[in-house]
Write a protein that holds these residues in place. Structure first.
Motif, PDB file in Angstrom:
ATOM      1  N   MET A   1      11.453  59.687 -69.244  1.00  0.00           N
ATOM      2  CA  MET A   1      12.160  61.136 -68.446  1.00  0.00           C
ATOM      3  C   MET A   1      11.277  62.505 -69.389  1.00  0.00           C
ATOM      4  N   ILE A   2      11.180  62.544 -70.334  1.00  0.00           N
ATOM      5  CA  ILE A   2      10.119  63.271 -70.662  1.00  0.00           C
ATOM      6  C   ILE A   2       8.822  63.301 -70.227  1.00  0.00           C
ATOM      7  N   VAL A   3       8.396  62.113 -70.145  1.00  0.00           N
ATOM      8  CA  VAL A   3       7.091  62.035 -68.948  1.00  0.00           C
ATOM      9  C   VAL A   3       7.095  62.719 -67.758  1.00  0.00           C
ATOM     10  N   VAL A   4       7.727  62.260 -67.239  1.00  0.00           N
ATOM     11  CA  VAL A   4       8.523  63.245 -65.521  1.00  0.00           C
ATOM     12  C   VAL A   4       8.558  64.893 -65.835  1.00  0.00           C
ATOM     13  N   TYR A   5       9.572  65.207 -67.211  1.00  0.00           N
ATOM     14  CA  TYR A   5       9.989  66.671 -67.197  1.00  0.00           C
ATOM     15  C   TYR A   5       8.471  66.796 -67.252  1.00  0.00           C
ATOM     16  N   CYS A   6       7.197  66.575 -68.526  1.00  0.00           N
ATOM     17  CA  CYS A   6       6.336  67.333 -68.372  1.00  0.00           C
ATOM     18  C   CYS A   6       5.213  67.860 -67.175  1.00  0.00           C
ATOM     19  N   GLY A   7       5.550  66.083 -66.496  1.00  0.00           N
ATOM     20  CA  GLY A   7       4.346  66.600 -64.791  1.00  0.00           C
ATOM     21  C   GLY A   7       5.029  67.461 -64.539  1.00  0.00           C
ATOM     22  N   TYR A   8       6.588  67.735 -64.260  1.00  0.00           N
ATOM     23  CA  TYR A   8       7.347  68.764 -63.578  1.00  0.00           C
ATOM     24  C   TYR A   8       6.699  69.982 -63.919  1.00  0.00           C
ATOM     25  N   ALA A   9       6.703  70.008 -65.621  1.00  0.00           N
ATOM     26  CA  ALA A   9       6.480  71.345 -66.451  1.00  0.00           C
ATOM     27  C   ALA A   9       4.948  71.535 -65.983  1.00  0.00           C
ATOM     28  N   MET A  10       4.141  71.151 -65.725  1.00  0.00           N
ATOM     29  CA  MET A  10       3.072  70.907 -65.480  1.00  0.00           C
ATOM     30  C   MET A  10       2.575  71.533 -63.708  1.00  0.00           C
ATOM     31  N   PHE A  11       3.321  71.101 -62.791  1.00  0.00           N
ATOM     32  CA  PHE A  11       3.529  71.348 -61.563  1.00  0.00           C
ATOM     33  C   PHE A  11       4.257  73.260 -61.594  1.00  0.00           C
TER      34      PHE A  11
ATOM     35  N   VAL B   1       3.665  75.220 -63.859  1.00  0.00           N
ATOM     36  CA  VAL B   1       2.701  75.982 -64.288  1.00  0.00           C
ATOM     37  C   VAL B   1       1.733  76.622 -63.686  1.00  0.00           C
ATOM     38  N   ALA B   2       1.069  75.620 -62.396  1.00  0.00           N
ATOM     39  CA  ALA B   2       0.903  75.303 -61.093  1.00  0.00           C
ATOM     40  C   ALA B   2       0.709  76.507 -59.875  1.00  0.00           C
ATOM     41  N   CYS B   3       2.601  76.880 -59.717  1.00  0.00           N
ATOM     42  CA  CYS B   3       2.995  77.036 -58.444  1.00  0.00           C
ATOM     43  C   CYS B   3       3.177  78.833 -59.492  1.00  0.00           C
ATOM     44  N   VAL B   4       3.301  78.709 -60.583  1.00  0.00           N
ATOM     45  CA  VAL B   4       3.167  79.970 -61.607  1.00  0.00           C
ATOM     46  C   VAL B   4       2.365  81.187 -60.671  1.00  0.00           C
ATOM     47  N   SER B   5       0.821  80.345 -61.349  1.00  0.00           N
ATOM     48  CA  SER B   5      -1.063  80.186 -61.700  1.00  0.00           C
ATOM     49  C   SER B   5      -0.778  80.875 -59.610  1.00  0.00           C
ATOM     50  N   ASP B   6      -0.364  80.320 -58.580  1.00  0.00           N
ATOM     51  CA  ASP B   6      -0.833  80.234 -56.955  1.00  0.00           C
ATOM     52  C   ASP B   6       0.388  81.464 -56.674  1.00  0.00           C
ATOM     53  N   HIS B   7       1.459  81.904 -57.828  1.00  0.00           N
ATOM     54  CA  HIS B   7       1.804  83.144 -57.012  1.00  0.00           C
ATOM     55  C   HIS B   7       2.541  82.413 -55.600  1.00  0.00           C
ATOM     56  N   ASN B   8       3.564  81.430 -55.891  1.00  0.00           N
ATOM     57  CA  ASN B   8       3.960  80.544 -55.132  1.00  0.00           C
ATOM     58  C   ASN B   8       5.015  81.576 -54.742  1.00  0.00           C
ATOM     59  N   LYS B   9       5.747  81.088 -53.869  1.00  0.00           N
ATOM     60  CA  LYS B   9       7.525  82.341 -53.926  1.00  0.00           C
ATOM     61  C   LYS B   9       8.559  81.526 -54.419  1.00  0.00           C
ATOM     62  N   TYR B  10       8.651  80.394 -55.059  1.00  0.00           N
ATOM     63  CA  TYR B  10       9.479  79.631 -55.577  1.00  0.00           C
ATOM     64  C   TYR B  10       9.493  80.125 -57.336  1.00  0.00           C
ATOM     65  N   ALA B  11       8.488  80.609 -57.476  1.00  0.00           N
ATOM     66  CA  ALA B  11       7.753  80.198 -58.854  1.00  0.00           C
ATOM     67  C   ALA B  11       8.779  80.337 -60.038  1.00  0.00           C
TER      68      ALA B  11
ATOM     69  N   LEU C   1     -16.198  72.793 -54.759  1.00  0.00           N
ATOM     70  CA  LEU C   1     -16.923  72.205 -53.361  1.00  0.00           C
ATOM     71  C   LEU C   1     -17.299  72.754 -52.029  1.00  0.00           C
ATOM     72  N   THR C   2     -18.044  72.269 -51.871  1.00  0.00           N
ATOM     73  CA  THR C   2     -18.232  73.473 -50.325  1.00  0.00           C
ATOM     74  C   THR C   2     -17.195  73.595 -49.177  1.00  0.00           C
ATOM     75  N   THR C   3     -16.194  73.105 -49.815  1.00  0.00           N
ATOM     76  CA  THR C   3     -15.152  73.742 -48.859  1.00  0.00           C
ATOM     77  C   THR C   3     -14.237  73.640 -49.323  1.00  0.00           C
ATOM     78  N   SER C   4     -13.672  74.821 -49.840  1.00  0.00           N
ATOM     79  CA  SER C   4     -12.107  74.855 -51.785  1.00  0.00           C
ATOM     80  C   SER C   4     -10.909  74.648 -50.367  1.00  0.00           C
ATOM     81  N   ILE C   5     -10.035  74.049 -51.549  1.00  0.00           N
ATOM     82  CA  ILE C   5      -9.003  73.598 -51.267  1.00  0.00           C
ATOM     83  C   ILE C   5      -7.812  74.664 -51.517  1.00  0.00           C
ATOM     84  N   ASN C   6      -7.883  75.652 -52.889  1.00  0.00           N
ATOM     85  CA  ASN C   6      -7.355  77.191 -52.966  1.00  0.00           C
ATOM     86  C   ASN C   6      -6.302  76.518 -53.250  1.00  0.00           C
ATOM     87  N   THR C   7      -6.443  75.979 -54.531  1.00  0.00           N
ATOM     88  CA  THR C   7      -4.445  75.762 -55.184  1.00  0.00           C
ATOM     89  C   THR C   7      -4.861  75.846 -56.725  1.00  0.00           C
ATOM     90  N   PHE C   8      -4.209  75.909 -57.031  1.00  0.00           N
ATOM     91  CA  PHE C   8      -3.718  75.410 -59.126  1.00  0.00           C
ATOM     92  C   PHE C   8      -3.245  73.954 -58.549  1.00  0.00           C
TER      93      PHE C   8
END
Length: 358
Positions: free
Chosen positions: A243-253, A255-265, A134-141
């Motif tokens: 619940m498993i589908v919700v868990y998979c969505g949370y797991a993907m979240f 993964v993004a937090c680790v990629s973003d080096h989130n302090k709570y990753a 994008l012309t303006t990056s959102i800067n997150t995974f």
């Protein structure tokens, strides 16, 4: 036309831009879409049910989507005379570019004929390498932020303008239109070249990368299986599958937090391990049959061992994954972008002049 509306009407763009905010262009870009994308296309597709037999429409629509997957790549060059008929990888690279000459071009799905007819066709310029994103990056995974952030900014703009007419125009005009501008004005397109645009990168060790790939693959496979099961849900197991589908969505979240080096990753990854072990262990017990205790114990033991391994990995690399990204790894335009862009464009013009005189 659905695709064209996705770039020229802000209400549709807020869903479609998820497909465009990736700063690396490859086959994965072809399946990168908003979780709300169906809501943005239904207003165009629903009337077609009155004109065409639905099964015929579905077949052609799916074929169109499958075709567009392979054109998301940087490997295949121009395809000769096919460039005059089909939408090719070269043309679609232009469509995904944030260079000024790439904006709002090449909307075609399978063919480029209509782009040529309506003046939105643009060939790839070898002298001006394409910059993606994008012309303006959102800067997150973070997939959730990537989906919700466009809605948030549009809502903020909507609240900032007075009157029903101006609010309607915020939703109806294109994403580049300056609100309340009269005569209409467009936001300037930031200059960018590959050398002056810094894409967002994580700094992760190989074991952490392997873990994240495993989590992404497992989440996608399990989600696909659960979708099939939810089509014919067993009343006793329906909420378990959900619940498993919700868990998979949370797991993907996470993964993004680790990629973003989130302090709570690290903490988030740990909750993923505990939740996953609990869910899959419960599943083994739910499907336990008389006389099959050994199998059930083995399954739960495997889940436990995997959980322990992942937990040890998390604590080993906790400092690394929670360390903030340095400025050199954050998406941004470098200060000399304007000069570099002008020099690149001048080089292109000079090259074309030489070609004409030869």
């Amino acid at each position: 036309w659905v695709h064209r509306f996705g770039h020229t009407i802000n209400t549709v763009w807020i869903f479609h831009q998820v497909h465009h905010n990736g700063e690396v262009f490859n086959l994965a870009s072809g399946i990168r879409n908003s979780i709300f994308v169906r809501f943005s296309t239904i207003f165009c597709y629903l009337p077609l049910a009155l004109l065409f037999d639905p099964p015929v429409f579905i077949i052609f629509r799916q074929f169109n989507l499958v075709y567009q997957f392979w054109i998301h790549n940087q490997v295949i060059g121009k395809l000769g005379w096919l460039e005059y008929i089909l939408n090719t990888p070269s043309q679609h690279r232009v469509h995904h570019g944030r260079n000024k000459y790439c904006i709002d071009t090449n909307f075609g799905g399978m063919t480029c004929i209509f782009d040529r007819l309506f003046g939105t066709f643009q060939e790839e310029l070898e002298e001006v390498p394409i910059v993606y994103g994008l012309t303006t990056s959102i800067n997150t995974f973070d997939p959730w932020k990537l989906n919700w952030y466009p809605m948030k900014t549009t809502f903020q703009t909507l609240c900032s303008v007075p009157g029903i007419k101006q609010k309607f125009l915020v939703l109806w005009n294109g994403p580049g239109r300056v609100p309340m501008s009269n005569p209409p004005e467009e936001y300037p397109i930031p200059p960018a070249t590959r050398k002056t645009f810094q894409i967002r990168k994580s700094i992760l060790s190989t074991p952490v990368k392997v873990l994240l790939v495993f989590e992404v693959m497992l989440s996608n496979v399990v989600t696909g299986i659960m979708k099939k099961k939810l089509n014919e849900p067993n009343p006793e197991e329906y909420w378990y599958f959900m619940m498993i589908v919700v868990y998979c969505g949370y797991a993907m979240f996470t993964v993004a937090c680790v990629s973003d080096h989130n302090k709570y990753a690290g903490l988030l990854q740990l909750t993923t391990v505990i939740w996953g072990f609990s869910l899959f262990s419960v599943g083994s017990l739910m499907h336990h049959t008389a006389g099959a205790w050994i199998r059930t114990v083995v399954e739960i033991s495997i889940y436990f061992v995997l959980s322990v391994i992942v937990t040890c990995l998390i604590f080993t690399y906790k400092t690394e994954i929670e360390k903030p990204l340095p400025e050199t790894h954050i998406s941004k335009d470098l200060p000399n972008a304007k000069e570099a862009c002008e020099a690149q464009w001048n080089y292109y013009l000079e090259s074309r002049k030489k070609q004409k005189t030869q």
